[in-house]
Design a protein around this motif. Structure first.
Motif, PDB file in Angstrom:
ATOM      1  N   GLU A  62      35.726  39.000  49.882  1.00  0.00           N
ATOM      2  CA  GLU A  62      35.268  38.956  48.742  1.00  0.00           C
ATOM      3  C   GLU A  62      35.619  40.284  47.903  1.00  0.00           C
ATOM      4  OE1 GLU A  62      30.965  39.355  49.221  1.00  0.00           O
ATOM      5  OE2 GLU A  62      30.700  37.086  49.685  1.00  0.00           O
ATOM      6  N   ASP A  63      35.929  41.297  48.738  1.00  0.00           N
ATOM      7  CA  ASP A  63      36.424  42.424  48.043  1.00  0.00           C
ATOM      8  C   ASP A  63      37.942  42.042  47.719  1.00  0.00           C
ATOM      9  OD1 ASP A  63      34.205  43.934  47.887  1.00  0.00           O
ATOM     10  OD2 ASP A  63      34.476  44.882  50.081  1.00  0.00           O
ATOM     11  N   ALA A  64      38.766  41.689  48.480  1.00  0.00           N
ATOM     12  CA  ALA A  64      40.122  41.337  48.420  1.00  0.00           C
ATOM     13  C   ALA A  64      40.458  40.404  46.849  1.00  0.00           C
ATOM     14  CB  ALA A  64      40.808  40.843  49.553  1.00  0.00           C
ATOM     15  N   ASP A  65      39.317  39.517  47.017  1.00  0.00           N
ATOM     16  CA  ASP A  65      39.294  38.511  45.802  1.00  0.00           C
ATOM     17  C   ASP A  65      39.123  39.154  44.596  1.00  0.00           C
ATOM     18  OD1 ASP A  65      40.278  36.176  47.131  1.00  0.00           O
ATOM     19  OD2 ASP A  65      38.340  35.560  47.306  1.00  0.00           O
ATOM     20  N   ALA A  66      37.949  40.296  44.514  1.00  0.00           N
ATOM     21  CA  ALA A  66      37.677  40.864  43.317  1.00  0.00           C
ATOM     22  C   ALA A  66      38.844  41.850  42.965  1.00  0.00           C
ATOM     23  CB  ALA A  66      36.669  41.809  43.386  1.00  0.00           C
ATOM     24  N   LEU A  67      39.651  42.361  43.770  1.00  0.00           N
ATOM     25  CA  LEU A  67      40.723  43.378  43.606  1.00  0.00           C
ATOM     26  C   LEU A  67      42.047  42.620  43.067  1.00  0.00           C
ATOM     27  CD1 LEU A  67      41.530  46.368  43.779  1.00  0.00           C
ATOM     28  CD2 LEU A  67      42.175  45.906  45.907  1.00  0.00           C
ATOM     29  N   ARG A  68      42.063  41.335  43.644  1.00  0.00           N
ATOM     30  CA  ARG A  68      43.190  40.665  43.122  1.00  0.00           C
ATOM     31  C   ARG A  68      43.092  40.276  41.786  1.00  0.00           C
ATOM     32  NH1 ARG A  68      43.430  35.665  42.535  1.00  0.00           N
ATOM     33  NH2 ARG A  68      41.765  35.018  43.761  1.00  0.00           N
ATOM     34  N   ALA A  69      41.602  39.800  41.587  1.00  0.00           N
ATOM     35  CA  ALA A  69      41.294  39.321  40.091  1.00  0.00           C
ATOM     36  C   ALA A  69      41.651  40.454  39.117  1.00  0.00           C
ATOM     37  CB  ALA A  69      39.940  39.073  39.790  1.00  0.00           C
ATOM     38  N   ALA A  70      41.286  41.792  39.426  1.00  0.00           N
ATOM     39  CA  ALA A  70      41.276  42.922  38.552  1.00  0.00           C
ATOM     40  C   ALA A  70      42.746  42.944  38.459  1.00  0.00           C
ATOM     41  CB  ALA A  70      40.773  44.036  39.399  1.00  0.00           C
ATOM     42  N   MET A  71      43.664  43.150  39.445  1.00  0.00           N
ATOM     43  CA  MET A  71      45.118  43.082  39.398  1.00  0.00           C
ATOM     44  C   MET A  71      45.772  42.287  38.399  1.00  0.00           C
ATOM     45  SD  MET A  71      45.942  45.946  40.906  1.00  0.00           S
ATOM     46  CE  MET A  71      47.817  45.766  40.994  1.00  0.00           C
ATOM     47  N   GLU A  72      45.337  40.884  38.733  1.00  0.00           N
ATOM     48  CA  GLU A  72      45.927  39.882  37.745  1.00  0.00           C
ATOM     49  C   GLU A  72      45.529  40.257  36.361  1.00  0.00           C
ATOM     50  OE1 GLU A  72      44.669  36.055  39.159  1.00  0.00           O
ATOM     51  OE2 GLU A  72      45.850  36.148  40.834  1.00  0.00           O
ATOM     52  N   GLY A  73      44.416  40.715  35.999  1.00  0.00           N
ATOM     53  CA  GLY A  73      43.900  40.938  34.465  1.00  0.00           C
ATOM     54  C   GLY A  73      44.879  42.089  34.051  1.00  0.00           C
ATOM     55  N   PHE A  74      45.144  43.332  34.705  1.00  0.00           N
ATOM     56  CA  PHE A  74      45.869  44.130  34.479  1.00  0.00           C
ATOM     57  C   PHE A  74      47.409  43.871  34.100  1.00  0.00           C
ATOM     58  CE2 PHE A  74      48.850  47.879  35.571  1.00  0.00           C
ATOM     59  CZ  PHE A  74      48.432  48.618  34.560  1.00  0.00           C
ATOM     60  N   ARG A  75      47.893  42.781  35.020  1.00  0.00           N
ATOM     61  CA  ARG A  75      49.326  42.303  34.953  1.00  0.00           C
ATOM     62  C   ARG A  75      49.068  41.570  33.692  1.00  0.00           C
ATOM     63  NH1 ARG A  75      49.728  38.971  39.465  1.00  0.00           N
ATOM     64  NH2 ARG A  75      49.331  40.906  40.491  1.00  0.00           N
ATOM     65  N   ARG A 106      45.937  50.101  27.876  1.00  0.00           N
ATOM     66  CA  ARG A 106      46.195  49.915  29.331  1.00  0.00           C
ATOM     67  C   ARG A 106      45.730  50.730  30.210  1.00  0.00           C
ATOM     68  NH1 ARG A 106      47.357  47.309  24.894  1.00  0.00           N
ATOM     69  NH2 ARG A 106      48.140  45.106  25.229  1.00  0.00           N
ATOM     70  N   GLN A 107      45.524  52.139  29.646  1.00  0.00           N
ATOM     71  CA  GLN A 107      45.136  53.016  30.606  1.00  0.00           C
ATOM     72  C   GLN A 107      43.611  52.783  31.340  1.00  0.00           C
ATOM     73  OE1 GLN A 107      45.914  57.068  29.202  1.00  0.00           O
ATOM     74  NE2 GLN A 107      45.636  57.842  31.217  1.00  0.00           N
ATOM     75  N   GLU A 108      43.006  52.360  30.194  1.00  0.00           N
ATOM     76  CA  GLU A 108      41.562  51.837  30.751  1.00  0.00           C
ATOM     77  C   GLU A 108      41.568  50.933  31.598  1.00  0.00           C
ATOM     78  OE1 GLU A 108      39.792  51.149  26.937  1.00  0.00           O
ATOM     79  OE2 GLU A 108      40.177  53.323  26.106  1.00  0.00           O
ATOM     80  N   ARG A 109      42.406  49.951  31.372  1.00  0.00           N
ATOM     81  CA  ARG A 109      42.438  48.778  32.262  1.00  0.00           C
ATOM     82  C   ARG A 109      42.741  49.415  33.857  1.00  0.00           C
ATOM     83  NH1 ARG A 109      40.735  43.587  31.783  1.00  0.00           N
ATOM     84  NH2 ARG A 109      42.416  42.055  32.170  1.00  0.00           N
ATOM     85  N   LEU A 110      43.898  50.345  33.762  1.00  0.00           N
ATOM     86  CA  LEU A 110      44.206  50.785  35.104  1.00  0.00           C
ATOM     87  C   LEU A 110      43.263  51.553  35.763  1.00  0.00           C
ATOM     88  CD1 LEU A 110      46.724  51.180  37.064  1.00  0.00           C
ATOM     89  CD2 LEU A 110      47.416  53.194  35.663  1.00  0.00           C
ATOM     90  N   ALA A 111      42.289  52.251  34.819  1.00  0.00           N
ATOM     91  CA  ALA A 111      41.289  53.006  35.515  1.00  0.00           C
ATOM     92  C   ALA A 111      40.412  52.253  36.205  1.00  0.00           C
ATOM     93  CB  ALA A 111      40.611  53.745  34.318  1.00  0.00           C
ATOM     94  N   ASP A 112      40.131  50.916  35.475  1.00  0.00           N
ATOM     95  CA  ASP A 112      39.019  49.732  36.174  1.00  0.00           C
ATOM     96  C   ASP A 112      39.684  49.383  37.534  1.00  0.00           C
ATOM     97  OD1 ASP A 112      36.939  47.809  35.905  1.00  0.00           O
ATOM     98  OD2 ASP A 112      38.497  46.594  35.608  1.00  0.00           O
ATOM     99  N   VAL A 113      40.958  49.122  37.411  1.00  0.00           N
ATOM    100  CA  VAL A 113      41.724  48.742  38.739  1.00  0.00           C
ATOM    101  C   VAL A 113      41.592  49.643  39.970  1.00  0.00           C
ATOM    102  CG1 VAL A 113      43.980  48.113  39.799  1.00  0.00           C
ATOM    103  CG2 VAL A 113      43.285  47.022  37.622  1.00  0.00           C
ATOM    104  N   ARG A 114      41.829  50.921  39.559  1.00  0.00           N
ATOM    105  CA  ARG A 114      41.551  52.247  40.391  1.00  0.00           C
ATOM    106  C   ARG A 114      40.367  52.235  41.010  1.00  0.00           C
ATOM    107  NH1 ARG A 114      43.797  57.487  37.844  1.00  0.00           N
ATOM    108  NH2 ARG A 114      42.998  58.268  39.914  1.00  0.00           N
ATOM    109  N   ARG A 115      39.442  52.032  40.078  1.00  0.00           N
ATOM    110  CA  ARG A 115      37.747  52.225  40.566  1.00  0.00           C
ATOM    111  C   ARG A 115      37.609  50.923  41.525  1.00  0.00           C
ATOM    112  NH1 ARG A 115      33.485  49.364  39.078  1.00  0.00           N
ATOM    113  NH2 ARG A 115      34.587  48.516  37.339  1.00  0.00           N
ATOM    114  N   ARG A 116      37.804  49.772  41.051  1.00  0.00           N
ATOM    115  CA  ARG A 116      37.786  48.642  42.184  1.00  0.00           C
ATOM    116  C   ARG A 116      38.484  48.796  43.373  1.00  0.00           C
ATOM    117  NH1 ARG A 116      36.566  43.277  39.070  1.00  0.00           N
ATOM    118  NH2 ARG A 116      35.734  43.927  37.154  1.00  0.00           N
TER     119      ARG A 116
END
Length: 159
Positions: A62-75, A106-116
């Motif tokens: 579940e955590d890996a899927d959530a992190l992958r989704a956040a990374m895809e959104g950032f990409r 984009r920096q805000e989105r990166l901060a979200d990815v870092r938090r996740r």
């Protein structure tokens, strides 16, 4: 005549099967290469090395899927930023404030990815026992965490 007809029928069936497999493979690649089973199949080797229980695997997946989704959104967000930056670079006069605004969004989105990512690491740490954490630490340090867990694959396999 019967042999030739049978031969062409076999070739036609083989070609149809091959075409369906190619179509399926292309559809799989278009979806980003993620198998219908989700992330569990990719982490199977890691689970085998760590000796995780099904409940631990569920949390990790579940955590890996959530992190992958956040990374895809950032990409995806960064792809749109590339277009905006290209437009700004192509303009006669460069608007520095607009460039800063594009990058700040984009920096805000990166901060979200870092938090996740930090949350996922904390949950990984909480769900694994001490021996599993040490094994995961060694895998991360040395690499090969996603290498196959069965024999015959370099330093992580074999007897």
């Amino acid at each position: 005549m019967g042999f030739v007809l049978g031969f062409f029928a076999a070739v036609a069936v083989g070609a149809a099967l091959f075409a369906s497999r190619v179509r399926r493979w292309r559809r799989w690649r278009r979806r980003g290469g993620v198998a219908p089973a989700g992330a569990r199949w990719m982490l199977r080797g890691l689970f085998a090395r760590l000796g995780t229980s099904p409940s631990q695997e569920r949390v990790l997946v579940e955590d890996a899927d959530a992190l992958r989704a956040a990374m895809e959104g950032f990409r995806d967000d960064w792809r749109s930023a590339r277009g905006e930056l290209a437009d700004l670079l192509g303009a006669a006069d460069l608007d520095a404030a607009r460039v800063d605004a594009v990058l700040a969004a984009r920096q805000e989105r990166l901060a979200d990815v870092r938090r996740r990512a930090a949350e996922a690491v904390a949950r990984f740490h909480a769900v694994l026992d001490a021996g599993q954490r040490q094994a995961l630490s060694r895998l991360v340090r040395e690499g090969g965490a996603f290498a196959p867990a069965h024999a015959g694959h370099g330093r992580w396999g074999g007897c």
